[in-house]
Scaffold this active site. Structure first.
Site, PDB file in Angstrom:
ATOM      1  CD  GLU A  70      12.160  52.326  76.457  1.00 19.33           C
ATOM      2  OE1 GLU A  70      11.116  52.461  75.795  1.00 19.33           O
ATOM      3  OE2 GLU A  70      13.147  53.101  76.358  1.00 19.33           O
ATOM      4  CE  LYS A 139       8.606  55.168  75.447  1.00 19.42           C
ATOM      5  NZ  LYS A 139       9.790  54.659  74.712  1.00 19.42           N
ATOM      6  CB  CYS A 195      12.326  55.985  77.241  1.00 17.74           C
ATOM      7  SG  CYS A 195      13.760  56.539  76.256  1.00 17.74           S
ATOM      8  N   GLY A 390      37.243  97.063 111.163  1.00 13.82           N
ATOM      9  CA  GLY A 390      38.354  96.194 110.791  1.00 13.82           C
ATOM     10  C   GLY A 390      37.980  94.732 110.852  1.00 13.82           C
ATOM     11  CG  ASN A 477      24.583  95.578 124.800  1.00 12.99           C
ATOM     12  OD1 ASN A 477      25.281  95.103 123.915  1.00 12.99           O
ATOM     13  ND2 ASN A 477      23.541  94.931 125.298  1.00 12.99           N
ATOM     14  CD  GLU A 506      27.256  89.681 113.342  1.00 16.53           C
ATOM     15  OE1 GLU A 506      28.465  89.717 113.631  1.00 16.53           O
ATOM     16  OE2 GLU A 506      26.607  90.687 112.983  1.00 16.53           O
ATOM     17  CD1 TRP A 511      27.643  87.838 117.480  1.00 17.28           C
ATOM     18  CD2 TRP A 511      27.030  87.232 119.517  1.00 17.28           C
ATOM     19  NE1 TRP A 511      28.723  87.997 118.295  1.00 17.28           N
ATOM     20  CE2 TRP A 511      28.379  87.634 119.565  1.00 17.28           C
ATOM     21  CE3 TRP A 511      26.420  86.803 120.703  1.00 17.28           C
ATOM     22  CZ2 TRP A 511      29.138  87.615 120.727  1.00 17.28           C
ATOM     23  CZ3 TRP A 511      27.177  86.784 121.865  1.00 17.28           C
ATOM     24  CH2 TRP A 511      28.509  87.184 121.869  1.00 17.28           C
ATOM     25  CG  HIS A 522      19.272 105.306 107.538  1.00 12.93           C
ATOM     26  ND1 HIS A 522      20.281 106.207 107.811  1.00 12.93           N
ATOM     27  CD2 HIS A 522      18.218 105.699 108.301  1.00 12.93           C
ATOM     28  CE1 HIS A 522      19.862 107.120 108.671  1.00 12.93           C
ATOM     29  NE2 HIS A 522      18.611 106.824 108.989  1.00 12.93           N
TER      30      HIS A 522
END
Length: 700
Positions: A70, A139, A195, A390, A477, A506, A511, A522
């Protein structure tokens, strides 16, 4: 004390990389700068020289826009000298000097000057570009409290629209209704305020943004007192978030009068509430006085298309774009590779800052825990069933379940964990599954699915049942499906809910097997959490002592394992496990792609551009100190393109039908989710052609 975050370093590429892909403008990005020139006490010629010098530096650094403080040409803290005719004449000469010097410079310059019009003196922003003064913005709000006396010298700009001002022999647009828009770069559109304007309850930049400005600029003097730097940052961050814009703030620095005040020269650049760059403060001497960052205009445009509230606000405000004048100029398309001045997080779901990362992990973890606790409460389930392999996902789902049980006052034995080894289950992961279940004190059992799988394969005439080593998708699968069949029937038998384990990564890639535990359950407690975040959540659980030492030891072991579905036996010669990432790509890249698709809707070539800059120099360092060594990887552009094409095919074409049938689960990350009832709705029979063609046309 200086701030710790400065402009991101400039990355440059060899001159041979001349493909348009590397051009910021082709990527709809704008290089902006907040300037902190060495100030003087009312020496307009010296101020002009300092301004020109910084403008030339910004030109050399390929800046498109530079915001100065400014009254930087007039000086701010000169009190009644503002009302002296000689001072006003010197200011006009300074404006002319900057205008003339700008003729051969690239950046759009926003400089501050006190200018008289019709017997009133205005505190203004003067917008200059390549030898032209494009406009003058007065301003709006003049502070007149505490140490401020601006109404003693200046007239307010409030309500001044549709006007012009005579300036150095030219008639220039004047008023608070000005936007500045490049006619050849439609994403380079800006608004200026000064400002106090953004300390007001109704900052003018709000209307400017609703009228179409993507970059809002603040020329500020703003003396420094203790704590004020935080306040400025808060205002810049919040305004950029609310107005869905970039916000460039430049405050006066060392050199202004310190008769009653002091100055620190704070420069800030924010985008959508996120800090891109900030200056060092209290700078003297030859220090760099430009704070530079690259603003992603495409991201801003896409965000506005998504946030209906932004459009509603424009309607309620009477559509400000009908009341603003758009001052056009030709900026010039820059086809050069000028590098990138913007820090790109390689893990966009995970903050780089350790404190913020811990805060995000705390929230993510507790969102999951409370989501599951409510579902268990509402269903009046007697027990909870989960398959424990795991691996990372089932591990995380299980520790979340244990904490939810604790909060509900359940005995952990009401969690029924089943490990179900198949033809390729490794002894290490099986041992980890048992160790984790024992450490957590849940009810643990084992069901060997191999006999049932062999019977099923034999029943459908699969070659494996006759002794042939055929490891096709059916072979995989059958095992995955049997595990889910067991879990759902066990849940029927024992009054339980089946807890899903599949994560957001995934689900984005598809995937997962349709109707199987990583897609169907659920309650899908991990569905809102990407793989990279799961890894950090588990590390956070260890570091913050969410469980006991025995559990922590098992968690550390699981983190160190190769990510593998373990559905196909290990290689007979090398012993190498089936590797998930070798088939679908690194999760680090896939999560990066998913974030920019889900959260921002960016074109794939833009995602490739960002990934390229994020990952190309990863091997050289620039990692947060507490990032684990196994996450410190680097990927070149051909690798990024390869996996991006596969991501687009999987995400847009082959996997939506799986996401359309997702069970309930909590949204966790602001980075996006794939629930058909939440963030992502898409046809299940769509095509990836648009995205693949865009990559082919634009990524080298």
């Amino acid at each position: 004390m200086t701030s710790m975050v400065t402009s991101p370093p400039l990355t440059r590429y060899p001159a041979t990389m001349s493909h348009p892909f590397f051009s910021l403008h082709r990527q709809r990005m704008i290089r902006v700068a907040a300037a902190t020139p060495a100030a003087t006490v009312g020496d307009a010629a010296a101020n002009a020289a300092a301004t020109i010098a910084l403008a030339a530096q910004a030109h050399e650094q390929a800046c498109d826009l530079v915001v100065f403080p400014e009254l930087n040409l007039s000086s701010y803290a000169i009190d009644d000298l503002h009302l002296q005719s000689a001072q006003q004449t010197a200011t006009l000469a300074a404006i002319e000097s900057v205008r003339a010097a700008s003729a051969d410079l690239k950046p759009l310059l926003l400089v501050g000057a006190a200018i008289e019009r019709n017997g009133r003196l205005y505190n203004t922003a003067v917008i200059i570009h390549r030898g032209r003064v494009l406009g003058v913005v007065p301003k709006t709000f003049l502070p007149n409290y505490r140490e401020y006396y601006e109404k003693r010298w200046f007239a307010p700009g409030a309500g001044l629209t549709g006007l012009s001002i005579g300036l150095n022999g030219a008639e220039i647009p004047f008023g608070t209704d000005l936007l500045f828009a490049a006619d050849d770069l439609p994403f380079l559109t800006l608004h200026a305020e000064i400002c106090e304007d953004y300390w007001a309850p109704t900052p003018p930049s709000t209307m400017g943004a609703l009228a179409g400005a993507l970059v809002c600029c603040n020329l500020s003097a703003s003396n420094i007192v203790v704590g004020k730097a935080r306040e400025r940052a808060l205002l810049a961050a919040s305004q950029s978030a609310r107005a869905v814009c970039a916000y460039v703030y430049a405050a006066t620095g060392v050199g202004e009068s310190t008769t009653d005040l002091a100055w620190d020269g704070q420069g800030l650049i924010y985008e959508l509430g996120e800090l891109l760059a900030q200056s060092d403060r209290f700078v003297r001497g030859d220090a760099d006085r430009l704070t530079i960052a690259d603003v992603d205009a495409e991201r801003l445009i896409q965000e506005r298309t998504r946030v209906g509230t932004f459009n509603d606000a424009a309607a309620l405000a009477g559509h400000p774009e009908t009341r603003f004048r758009r001052i056009g100029f030709t900026h010039g398309l820059d086809e050069r590779d000028t590098g990138l001045r913007r820090a790109i997080r390689r893990f966009p779901f995970i903050p780089n800052d350790p404190d913020k990362r811990d805060a995000d992990c705390y929230e993510a973890y507790n969102i999951q825990v409370e989501g599951l606790a409510k579902r268990l409460e509402a269903s009046a389930a007697k027990t909870l069933v989960i398959g424990v392999s795991g691996g990372l996902d089932s591990t995380h789902a299980l520790i979340v379940a244990a904490k939810a049980a604790d909060r509900l006052g359940w005995e952990r034995t009401r969690i029924l964990g089943f490990t179900m080894p198949g033809f390729a289950t490794g002894e290490g992961t099986k041992a980890s599954a048992w160790a984790l279940m024992r450490a957590l004190g849940i009810t643990a059992e084992e069901i060997d699915i191999r006999p049932a799988a062999h019977t099923l394969l034999q029943g459908i005439g699969h070659p494996f049942a006759s002794g042939e080593p055929v490891y096709d998708v059916t072979f995989e699968n059958v095992q995955a499906g049997l595990r889910t069949d067991y879990l759902f029937r066990l849940a029927n038998q024992r009054g339980a809910l089946v807890l899903g384990t599949g994560d957001l990564s995934e689900l984005a890639l598809g995937w997962c097997t349709y109707g199987v535990g990583d897609q169907m359950s659920h309650y899908a407690v991990n569905a809102g959490v990407p793989k990279t975040l799961i890894q950090f959540l588990i590390r956070w659980c260890i570091r913050t002592n969410q469980y006991d030492e025995a559990t922590d030891q098992v968690l550390a072991t699981i983190l160190a394992q190769e990510i593998s579905p373990e559905l196909v036996p290990a290689d007979a010669e090398t012993g190498a496990l089936q590797s998930t990432e070798s088939m679908i790509g690194p999760y680090a890249l896939n999560d990066f792609f998913a974030h920019y698709v889900l959260r921002h809707g960016l074109a794939p070539s833009k995602i490739a551009f960002l990934a390229h800059h994020a990952w190309r120099d990863a091997a050289a360092g620039r990692w947060p100190a507490d990032f684990p060594a196994d996450a410190r990887l680097a990927y070149d552009l051909p690798t990024i393109r390869h996996w991006l094409e596969r991501f687009c095919t999987r995400f847009f074409q082959t996997s939506q039908f799986k996401r359309s049938a997702l069970p309930n689960g909590p949204k966790v990350s602001a980075g996006g989710a794939v629930s058909p009832r939440g963030d992502w709705r898409a046809p299940a029979d769509g095509t990836a052609r648009v995205w693949l063609d865009e990559i082919a046309a634009n990524v080298p």
